[in-house]
Design a protein around this motif. Structure first.
Motif, PDB file in Angstrom:
ATOM      1  N   ASP A 118      57.598  48.461  32.917  1.00 17.14           N
ATOM      2  CA  ASP A 118      57.490  47.961  31.548  1.00 17.14           C
ATOM      3  C   ASP A 118      56.117  47.361  31.273  1.00 17.14           C
ATOM      4  OD1 ASP A 118      60.060  48.716  31.220  1.00 17.14           O
ATOM      5  OD2 ASP A 118      60.914  46.708  31.491  1.00 17.14           O
ATOM      6  N   GLY A 119      55.703  47.517  30.024  1.00  8.48           N
ATOM      7  CA  GLY A 119      54.429  46.934  29.642  1.00  8.48           C
ATOM      8  C   GLY A 119      54.523  46.296  28.269  1.00  8.48           C
ATOM      9  N   LYS A 120      53.523  45.464  27.960  1.00  7.96           N
ATOM     10  CA  LYS A 120      53.453  44.860  26.622  1.00  7.96           C
ATOM     11  C   LYS A 120      52.015  44.908  26.119  1.00  7.96           C
ATOM     12  CE  LYS A 120      57.491  42.064  26.436  1.00  7.96           C
ATOM     13  NZ  LYS A 120      58.147  40.803  26.207  1.00  7.96           N
ATOM     14  N   PRO A 166      38.231  49.408  13.283  1.00  8.34           N
ATOM     15  CA  PRO A 166      38.195  48.305  14.255  1.00  8.34           C
ATOM     16  C   PRO A 166      39.574  47.976  14.824  1.00  8.34           C
ATOM     17  CG  PRO A 166      37.756  47.505  12.027  1.00  8.34           C
ATOM     18  CD  PRO A 166      37.893  48.988  11.931  1.00  8.34           C
ATOM     19  N   LEU A 167      39.699  48.170  16.111  1.00  3.92           N
ATOM     20  CA  LEU A 167      40.941  47.849  16.806  1.00  3.92           C
ATOM     21  C   LEU A 167      40.648  47.734  18.296  1.00  3.92           C
ATOM     22  CD1 LEU A 167      44.089  47.604  16.399  1.00  3.92           C
ATOM     23  CD2 LEU A 167      44.236  49.961  17.209  1.00  3.92           C
ATOM     24  N   GLY A 168      41.329  46.807  18.913  1.00  4.45           N
ATOM     25  CA  GLY A 168      41.306  46.699  20.369  1.00  4.45           C
ATOM     26  C   GLY A 168      42.706  46.351  20.813  1.00  4.45           C
ATOM     27  N   ALA A 169      42.923  46.382  22.105  1.00  3.24           N
ATOM     28  CA  ALA A 169      44.254  46.022  22.611  1.00  3.24           C
ATOM     29  C   ALA A 169      44.147  45.710  24.087  1.00  3.24           C
ATOM     30  CB  ALA A 169      45.237  47.175  22.405  1.00  3.24           C
ATOM     31  N   ILE A 170      45.063  44.886  24.568  1.00  2.64           N
ATOM     32  CA  ILE A 170      45.280  44.884  26.017  1.00  2.64           C
ATOM     33  C   ILE A 170      46.707  45.355  26.236  1.00  2.64           C
ATOM     34  CG2 ILE A 170      43.548  43.167  26.643  1.00  2.64           C
ATOM     35  CD1 ILE A 170      45.788  41.106  26.964  1.00  2.64           C
ATOM     36  N   VAL A 171      46.855  46.148  27.284  1.00  5.08           N
ATOM     37  CA  VAL A 171      48.188  46.594  27.683  1.00  5.08           C
ATOM     38  C   VAL A 171      48.370  46.054  29.089  1.00  5.08           C
ATOM     39  CG1 VAL A 171      49.741  48.558  27.874  1.00  5.08           C
ATOM     40  CG2 VAL A 171      47.681  48.751  26.475  1.00  5.08           C
ATOM     41  N   GLY A 172      49.412  45.254  29.277  1.00  7.14           N
ATOM     42  CA  GLY A 172      49.622  44.650  30.602  1.00  7.14           C
ATOM     43  C   GLY A 172      51.034  44.866  31.077  1.00  7.14           C
ATOM     44  N   ARG A 173      51.229  44.695  32.352  1.00  4.83           N
ATOM     45  CA  ARG A 173      52.598  44.741  32.878  1.00  4.83           C
ATOM     46  C   ARG A 173      53.390  43.653  32.161  1.00  4.83           C
ATOM     47  NH1 ARG A 173      52.597  47.631  37.879  1.00  4.83           N
ATOM     48  NH2 ARG A 173      50.504  47.764  38.736  1.00  4.83           N
ATOM     49  N   ALA A 174      54.624  43.979  31.800  1.00  2.00           N
ATOM     50  CA  ALA A 174      55.410  43.063  30.970  1.00  2.00           C
ATOM     51  C   ALA A 174      55.464  41.655  31.572  1.00  2.00           C
ATOM     52  CB  ALA A 174      56.818  43.620  30.791  1.00  2.00           C
ATOM     53  N   GLU A 175      55.561  41.574  32.888  1.00  2.00           N
ATOM     54  CA  GLU A 175      55.742  40.240  33.497  1.00  2.00           C
ATOM     55  C   GLU A 175      54.498  39.356  33.417  1.00  2.00           C
ATOM     56  OE1 GLU A 175      55.996  43.170  35.040  1.00  2.00           O
ATOM     57  OE2 GLU A 175      55.062  43.122  37.030  1.00  2.00           O
ATOM     58  N   GLN A 203      46.988  41.785  47.987  1.00  2.00           N
ATOM     59  CA  GLN A 203      47.189  40.900  49.155  1.00  2.00           C
ATOM     60  C   GLN A 203      47.176  39.430  48.758  1.00  2.00           C
ATOM     61  OE1 GLN A 203      43.986  41.708  51.852  1.00  2.00           O
ATOM     62  NE2 GLN A 203      45.095  43.402  52.830  1.00  2.00           N
ATOM     63  N   HIS A 204      46.373  39.115  47.732  1.00  2.00           N
ATOM     64  CA  HIS A 204      46.189  37.712  47.372  1.00  2.00           C
ATOM     65  C   HIS A 204      46.815  37.333  46.034  1.00  2.00           C
ATOM     66  CE1 HIS A 204      43.560  37.132  50.794  1.00  2.00           C
ATOM     67  NE2 HIS A 204      42.888  38.212  50.437  1.00  2.00           N
ATOM     68  N   GLY A 205      47.632  38.192  45.488  1.00  2.00           N
ATOM     69  CA  GLY A 205      48.287  37.867  44.206  1.00  2.00           C
ATOM     70  C   GLY A 205      47.290  37.750  43.060  1.00  2.00           C
ATOM     71  N   ILE A 206      46.181  38.495  43.166  1.00  2.00           N
ATOM     72  CA  ILE A 206      45.136  38.454  42.130  1.00  2.00           C
ATOM     73  C   ILE A 206      45.364  39.637  41.181  1.00  2.00           C
ATOM     74  CG2 ILE A 206      42.637  38.706  41.750  1.00  2.00           C
ATOM     75  CD1 ILE A 206      42.270  37.477  44.595  1.00  2.00           C
ATOM     76  N   LEU A 207      45.242  39.394  39.879  1.00  2.00           N
ATOM     77  CA  LEU A 207      45.445  40.483  38.917  1.00  2.00           C
ATOM     78  C   LEU A 207      44.219  41.410  38.901  1.00  2.00           C
ATOM     79  CD1 LEU A 207      46.995  38.517  35.893  1.00  2.00           C
ATOM     80  CD2 LEU A 207      48.196  39.726  37.734  1.00  2.00           C
ATOM     81  N   LEU A 208      44.483  42.684  38.719  1.00  2.00           N
ATOM     82  CA  LEU A 208      43.384  43.636  38.558  1.00  2.00           C
ATOM     83  C   LEU A 208      43.337  44.037  37.088  1.00  2.00           C
ATOM     84  CD1 LEU A 208      41.164  45.368  39.884  1.00  2.00           C
ATOM     85  CD2 LEU A 208      42.866  47.169  40.181  1.00  2.00           C
ATOM     86  N   ASP A 255      46.883  45.802  36.576  1.00  2.00           N
ATOM     87  CA  ASP A 255      47.878  44.930  35.941  1.00  2.00           C
ATOM     88  C   ASP A 255      47.659  44.833  34.444  1.00  2.00           C
ATOM     89  OD1 ASP A 255      49.220  43.968  38.407  1.00  2.00           O
ATOM     90  OD2 ASP A 255      47.181  43.322  38.851  1.00  2.00           O
ATOM     91  N   ILE A 256      46.391  44.903  34.046  1.00  2.00           N
ATOM     92  CA  ILE A 256      46.044  44.816  32.621  1.00  2.00           C
ATOM     93  C   ILE A 256      44.940  45.833  32.333  1.00  2.00           C
ATOM     94  CG2 ILE A 256      45.040  43.344  30.799  1.00  2.00           C
ATOM     95  CD1 ILE A 256      46.189  40.907  32.267  1.00  2.00           C
ATOM     96  N   VAL A 257      45.032  46.485  31.177  1.00  2.00           N
ATOM     97  CA  VAL A 257      43.984  47.419  30.752  1.00  2.00           C
ATOM     98  C   VAL A 257      43.426  46.896  29.428  1.00  2.00           C
ATOM     99  CG1 VAL A 257      43.443  49.828  30.267  1.00  2.00           C
ATOM    100  CG2 VAL A 257      45.435  49.268  31.650  1.00  2.00           C
TER     101      VAL A 257
END
Ligand SMILES: Cc1ncc(COP(=O)(O)O)c(C=O)c1O
Length: 454
Positions: A121-123, A303-312, A259-264, A290-292
């Motif tokens: 899932d993503g948001k 003009p538009l932008g967005a981030i799409v990330g894992r829902a959590e 490994q370190h719980g860091i978001l990519l 995790d996020i784009v």
């Protein structure tokens, strides 16, 4: 209109040496009334543009290899997009998504999640620009992890707002005079195979050395990884010089962050929407971020932008983040039509096929010595960098030559700009005809050749 349409121009037409009289008059007014904080490579004054053809105010016709800065992947004034925009203009032009609801914003979010380069899932959160998408990603990363450090890359370009510019590190002038910037951002070298900062002999070795640097020097001496919220990276560096990382790098970076719980966080503002031959460039390495972060080509110039990330991870509470214009319904309509057009016309495949031809031709010009200034040719799809150097051994950048070449091309009717220090950037609309594209490539090679013989 489809990419198969014939009888489109394959050569430019210059009727007055640019800048012509009308352009010169406009340049004067621009200088007088606009803050001159931009770098313009040459004095092009646009009057209209259709697909990959641009007309200036003096009647000159140019072939576009810039896509208005990697925005017009589906070409300028794409009829399919314009039709969708017109329909939306007659319905409503604004009704703040931050306070109310409307359907096309949900439909686009569903679409973006379905094409996002991660499973599950993503948001989506909508913005108006690339920089704002980066701001949103910074906030989500810190908020979700409760950590404050962020790792970015030298050579990166993420935009100009205070958060985004704090991650940007491609030219000192972009940061000069604006400090203090956002704290707790650490920059590490980008794996740049042609000029590996650690002197590696092979691209793979360079990838390993950068990962080793993060582990040993950053995590070992500077900051504990448990305090790092995210790593922000362009899957192919854009402004920094159209730099493609070695194939081992992204998977290793993903492993390290996991490994370190860091978001990519991948910044696909320039690389997205088939520019590199895949919907998103990160897909070349089968890595799931995790996020784009998105903008530019998403809505073909609206003009538009967005981030799409894992829902959590997209868990900021109500009131925590918003934007009045983010997800403007007209821009959203443009984005839906843009993505539909990209899929319908299979523009990813087209970018890959044409890109391979272009790279092959530039490599041939490099390897045969036809254009001696060419030091490196790299890219994916129609995101291609041709790095110019004065000497193949010392790799001294051919900075001035690049500026001269781009100006000469402009005067001949080819719109091309640079990236990094001395790289020609090739990023035409993905709809450009093969003939127009290959004519333009020959013109670029001719001008490089001419500059080499000086
Ligand atoms: C990779 C990348 N990220 C972010 C941005 C900033 O986008 P904007 O100019 O829309 O703020 C850019 C712009 O060139 C970009 O290339």
């Amino acid at each position: 209109m489809s990419c198969a349409a014939s009888n489109r121009p394959s050569k430019p037409k210059i009727v007055v040496e640019p800048p012509g009289p009308r352009a010169r008059e406009l340049l004067e007014r621009d200088k007088r009334f606009l803050m001159q904080s931009f770098v313009r490579w040459y004095p092009l004054v646009v009057e209209r543009a259709h697909d990959y053809i641009v007309y200036d105010v003096d009647g000159n016709m140019y072939i576009d290899l810039n896509s208005g800065l990697a925005v017009l992947n589906v070409g300028s004034t794409n009829p399919y997009v314009i039709e969708a925009v017109k329909k939306q203009l007659e319905k409503f032009t604004h009704y703040s998504l931050t306070d109310f609801y409307y359907e096309n914003a949900v439909v686009l979010a569903e679409k973006l999640v379905s094409i996002a380069p991660f499973r599950g899932d993503g948001k989506v959160f909508y913005t108006n620009s690339g920089a704002e998408s980066i701001e949103a990603a910074i906030k989500v990363s810190r908020h979700h992890t409760g950590r404050q450090y962020i790792i970015g890359f030298i050579g990166a370009f993420h935009g100009r707002t205070m958060g985004a510019v704090s991650l940007t590190a491609s030219k000192p002038v972009q940061r000069k005079g604006f400090s203090p910037l956002v704290p707790s951002i650490i920059h590490v070298p980008y794996p740049y195979p042609y000029r590996c900062p650690f002197g590696a002999e092979t691209p793979e070795e360079c990838g390993e050395q950068v990962i080793g640097y993060i582990e040993e020097w950053v995590f070992g001496k500077l900051v504990d990884p448990s305090e790092v919220a995210a790593v922000f990276i362009e899957p192919i560096q854009g402004e920094g010089g159209y730099i493609v990382p070695p194939d081992n790098f992204m998977p290793k970076l993903r492993k390290l962050t996991e490994q370190h719980g860091i978001l990519l966080v991948v910044d696909e503002v320039q690389t997205g929407f088939c520019r590199t031959g895949r919907m998103f460039a990160i897909e070349h390495w089968s890595v799931e971020p995790d996020i784009v972060a998105l903008a530019k080509a998403i809505a073909a110039g609206f003009p538009l932008g967005a981030i799409v990330g894992r829902a959590e991870v997209m868990d900021i509470e109500p009131g925590g983040h918003a934007s009045t214009f983010g997800g403007n319904p007209v821009s959203v309509a443009a984005a839906l039509a843009t993505i539909e057009y990209i899929e319908k016309e299979r523009l990813c495949e087209r970018a890959s096929r044409l890109g391979e031809k272009v790279i092959k031709r530039f490599k041939e010009a490099m390897e045969t010595g036809e254009a001696p200034l060419i030091g490196d040719v790299r890219g994916k799809g129609l995101m291609i960098g041709v790095e110019l150097v004065r000497d193949k051994k010392t790799k001294e950048p051919a900075r001035k030559e690049l500026a001269d070449i781009l100006m000469k091309l402009f005067k001949r009717g080819y719109l091309v700009i640079g990236a990094g220090v001395s790289t020609v950037r090739i990023a035409p609309p993905l709809t450009i005809t093969e003939e127009a594209l290959m004519n333009a490539v020959e013109a670029v090679i001719e001008e490089i050749k001419r500059a080499s013989s000086k």
